[in-house]
Scaffold this active site. Sequence first.
Site, PDB file in Angstrom:
ATOM      1  CG  ASP A 151      -1.995  -1.033   1.184  1.00 23.74           C
ATOM      2  OD1 ASP A 151      -2.230  -1.606   0.106  1.00 23.74           O
ATOM      3  OD2 ASP A 151      -2.607  -1.291   2.234  1.00 23.74           O
ATOM      4  CD  GLU A 156     -10.324   0.161   2.290  1.00 29.22           C
ATOM      5  OE1 GLU A 156      -9.246   0.441   1.750  1.00 29.22           O
ATOM      6  OE2 GLU A 156     -10.790  -0.990   2.331  1.00 29.22           O
ATOM      7  NE  ARG A 195     -11.043  -3.221   5.595  1.00 30.24           N
ATOM      8  CZ  ARG A 195      -9.936  -3.468   4.887  1.00 30.24           C
ATOM      9  NH1 ARG A 195      -9.862  -3.069   3.633  1.00 30.24           N
ATOM     10  NH2 ARG A 195      -8.923  -4.100   5.425  1.00 30.24           N
ATOM     11  NE  ARG A 211      -9.347  -8.573   1.711  1.00 28.01           N
ATOM     12  CZ  ARG A 211      -8.647  -7.442   1.740  1.00 28.01           C
ATOM     13  NH1 ARG A 211      -7.778  -7.178   0.757  1.00 28.01           N
ATOM     14  NH2 ARG A 211      -8.801  -6.582   2.736  1.00 28.01           N
ATOM     15  CE1 TYR A 269      -9.537  -3.964  -0.295  1.00 28.06           C
ATOM     16  CE2 TYR A 269      -9.253  -1.717  -1.044  1.00 28.06           C
ATOM     17  CZ  TYR A 269      -9.083  -2.676  -0.080  1.00 28.06           C
ATOM     18  OH  TYR A 269      -8.481  -2.354   1.111  1.00 28.06           O
ATOM     19  CD  GLU A 294      -8.060  -5.330  -5.454  1.00 27.75           C
ATOM     20  OE1 GLU A 294      -7.371  -4.295  -5.388  1.00 27.75           O
ATOM     21  OE2 GLU A 294      -8.320  -6.046  -4.451  1.00 27.75           O
TER      22      GLU A 294
END
EC number: 3.2.1.18
Length: 415
Positions: free
Chosen positions: A103, A264, A280, A341, A370, A394
């Site tokens: 990040d 987020e 989130r 995820r 995301y 993603e």
Amino acid sequence: MTEEGPGIVSLGKLRRPRMLRLWGICRVQIFSAIFMLMSPAGVGAGAKDDFSLVHPLVTMEQLLWVSGKQIGSVDTFRIPLITTTPRGTLLAFAEARKMSTSDKGAKFIALRRSMDQGSTWSPTAFIVDDGETPDGLNLGAVVSDTTTGVVFLFYSLCAHKAGCQVASTMLVWSKDDGVSWSSPRNLSLDIGTEMFAPGPGSGIQKQREPRKGRLIVCGHGTLERDGVFCLLSDDHGVSWRYGGGVSGIPYGQPKRENDFNPDECQPYELPDGSVVINARNQNNYHCHCRIILRSYDACDTLRPRDVTFDTELVDPVVAAGAVATSSGIVFFSNPAHPEFRVNLTLRWSFSNGTSWRKETVQLWPGPSGYSSLTTLEGNVDGKDEAPQLYVLYEKGRNQYMESISLVKVSVYGTL
């Protein structure tokens, strides 16, 4: 609005990347597809929005970016954003992380444009470059003003205070549907230097009272300004100020597992003019699910008593996509799993998100991260088209950050 310096980045200076093999459109039940193909012509162009017509069907998928130094020597593409401009152009953005998956570190902002409802896309253009900054830019949120046609893109600098001391909220804009962009504007003189991480996703422009026409961009902070809060503009993006927010608990202190820590987030407007912010749940307070905030005054205030938890929206702590159509259908996308995820899933609601339809569309069963949503509705190129939904997410086989893929969904299930 006065542009700060020339700062115009023209598309088309970069060569088109080579064609990429698709990983396959997600499977759709054959009988459902046949049924929709045999449905009356009324569900096609010109049909009136009606919940009974809603049968989301994936009609196309293509990769827009692939990580691994295949496009412009970029190591990793992450943080997808997608929006529809007032003229009907689709704009897709991503962080192009130059050297690693982190990040932090130096990045570009990557952009691709589509003027034919997502069928074809322009070559990748890098519209912002932070050089070799150790704690570079982070996307971000995009919002359009339907009156002026201007598209605004927000991002942050020095969000992690790694090799730098002062965070900044940055803004670029385009007056020509993303063909060219202004020089970056630093909003620190207007809103201060507390870290504000916009989105990631889209802002909204209020289409109904109260505060019809207001631009709203929501995001989250750190210990300086804890929780979720929003930027507001009532003069078509000339000036910006902070609106309401909901703080984390304990406020201003490091969080532990199961503390209240909204992160987020993605706003959307409901038919009654209220604004919902789907956030989130960073520390899994109350559940492994989404935090829902609601404002009844166009985000001037966000009240703790208007915070709820949507246990139907199981979530592994991730940035999700959410959008409401003009007819009041709410769509939501995320990796539908409590811990990992994986399993990127599309859901929809006819009740303002208070409940969700049992049927879903699995967009990708494997690693997925995301996602960002936008719709294309109404008159397109002089034709009254059935509504389309676009999901930019993603996607990977082994890791979700391997690529960013675009899915086009026919809301009424027509091909």
